[in-house]
Design a protein around this motif. Sequence first.
Motif, PDB file in Angstrom:
ATOM      1  N   ALA A  36     -48.236 -16.089  32.920  1.00 36.01           N
ATOM      2  CA  ALA A  36     -49.127 -17.070  32.895  1.00 36.01           C
ATOM      3  C   ALA A  36     -50.003 -17.002  31.613  1.00 36.01           C
ATOM      4  N   PHE A  37     -50.032 -15.511  31.121  1.00 32.25           N
ATOM      5  CA  PHE A  37     -51.047 -15.333  30.057  1.00 32.25           C
ATOM      6  C   PHE A  37     -50.153 -15.898  29.006  1.00 32.25           C
ATOM      7  N   LEU A  63     -41.687 -17.428  33.521  1.00 29.59           N
ATOM      8  CA  LEU A  63     -42.793 -18.028  33.068  1.00 29.59           C
ATOM      9  C   LEU A  63     -43.494 -18.822  34.026  1.00 29.59           C
ATOM     10  N   SER A  64     -43.470 -18.326  35.244  1.00 31.25           N
ATOM     11  CA  SER A  64     -44.046 -18.936  36.446  1.00 31.25           C
ATOM     12  C   SER A  64     -45.697 -18.560  36.368  1.00 31.25           C
ATOM     13  N   VAL A  71     -41.952 -22.388  40.315  1.00 32.13           N
ATOM     14  CA  VAL A  71     -42.628 -23.221  39.468  1.00 32.13           C
ATOM     15  C   VAL A  71     -42.057 -23.113  37.903  1.00 32.13           C
ATOM     16  N   ASP A  72     -41.697 -24.521  37.485  1.00 27.13           N
ATOM     17  CA  ASP A  72     -41.190 -24.464  36.225  1.00 27.13           C
ATOM     18  C   ASP A  72     -41.988 -25.143  35.095  1.00 27.13           C
ATOM     19  N   SER A 119     -35.310 -13.865  25.704  1.00 27.17           N
ATOM     20  CA  SER A 119     -35.302 -13.900  24.458  1.00 27.17           C
ATOM     21  C   SER A 119     -36.163 -14.823  23.490  1.00 27.17           C
ATOM     22  N   SER A 120     -36.448 -16.156  23.884  1.00 24.59           N
ATOM     23  CA  SER A 120     -37.113 -16.877  23.113  1.00 24.59           C
ATOM     24  C   SER A 120     -37.618 -18.083  23.897  1.00 24.59           C
ATOM     25  N   ALA A 121     -38.584 -18.804  23.234  1.00 24.54           N
ATOM     26  CA  ALA A 121     -39.180 -20.073  23.878  1.00 24.54           C
ATOM     27  C   ALA A 121     -39.502 -20.901  22.629  1.00 24.54           C
TER      28      ALA A 121
END
Length: 497
Positions: free
Chosen positions: A59-60, A52-53, A181-182, A200-202
């Motif tokens: 970024a999208f 997820l950088s 970058v987190d 898998s998920s967020a």
Amino acid sequence: MRLRSSIPPAALALACVLTLSGCFAASPSDSGGASDGGRIRVAMMNPPRSGLSPLSDDAFKLSRWSTAETLVTLDREGDARPALATRWKRTGERTWAFTIRDGVRFHDGTPLTAEAVERSLTKAAGAAPKPRILDGVDFKAEAKGRTVTVTTGEPDPLVPQRLSSPQLSVLAAKAYRGKTVDPVGAGTGAFVLKEADGTSSATLDRNEKYWGGPVKAAGIDVTFIPDGAARAAALRGGDADIVEAIPVSQASLLAADQITEVPMPRTNTLYLNTEKGVFKDAGQRAAVREAIDAEALVKGVYEGRADVAEGLLGPALPWADRRAGRTDAAKAAEPSGDTVTIGTFTDRAELPEVAATLQQQLKDAGFKVKLEVREYANIEADALAGKFDAFILSRATVIDSGDPAAYLRSDFAGDGSFNISRLADPGVDKAVRKAEETASGDARRAAVLDAETAVLNTDAAIPMLHERVIQGDATDVVGSAKDPRERELITADTYVK
């Protein structure tokens, strides 16, 4: 970023097909959270590729979840509008000054400052590889007071549009640790990214102190499901509220009020080799143009879920219909008796079928046609080297700046980096250069359409159809974004009844 053991995408897709309810949290009506908009369950196509950088295509996702934000956004026409910057002006041939919005705090509670903006933009400019929007751009940001001055190596009228790219999101200092970058807990948007579980998920929760006003949904629960049939099944079974990228083959299995077709800035185009072979002759290229029945492709291959192309730029750009079209194209000649080879790739499921249909159409017109179909990674180099007489490509016509001039240069200018047609036309080069140099707004749009006409007149590329993205929404979803650029999906105004 807090990462737990991830589930392989294929296994996750299979698990979701077999037991869909296990892939998502309880629905808002089950949880009792509907009074405040509940939580939104989202099924997304592609898992994160870079943790997820924001400096990657991930970024999208951050943008579509309204967690990371940029200095500006783009309106429907592609013009820049205020976001984390309230205003801007060009202060010199190569400099722009952006005024940073007051009263904004990052999700970790630290304030948005000009120095924070400078840090994020500097990290992006120095990244390896650079974000696409800065590829080939000499770019520097400098903070002073509430202003950030952006300086480019060459005059660039598109600086504000560039800064709308999700890859130039502004994050808190905590996000930057060495080369990584987190974004967890580091954005400014309507939703706080709380946790990301690998591929898998967020999980995101409502930002109770969002600068843009009240946020209607309590949060977002994201599951990544690469398999298109599994994503559609999640919507059919009531186990997802919003599903992105429903395959054409699955759309007919859903209720009409569950899907929305959004024109994409993506054109399915036949590129013809103008440097050598049969299509070096303009009359032969014109014969191909007249032989193609694009409507048959739309109805047969895309089941009517695409738009016949009138030009290179499609209905995702609301101003594209102001085009003049071809004004000086060659007349069609009798098809050559030589065999022509058309290449395409398997990565987009529809393209091999497009190629087979096109092969028959050209044969019916008198051409002899051979197809060569491979995976994209194994065919791109040959296509760019001019080893095919023609090549079928599904091509994004609006790159990250929201402006088609970069696409026209890369694909059709004599020095273009993606010039599959091997086109070297002084008139096209001049028109593309003028489009690039014109300031944003109506004048630039007119120059872009002039450049499009110059390309169409050569018949170096025959646009066939414009693709659509099919988004699935449960009938109780309110206010999800239908964005052709795929930058927005869930906003502060999105909720589940």
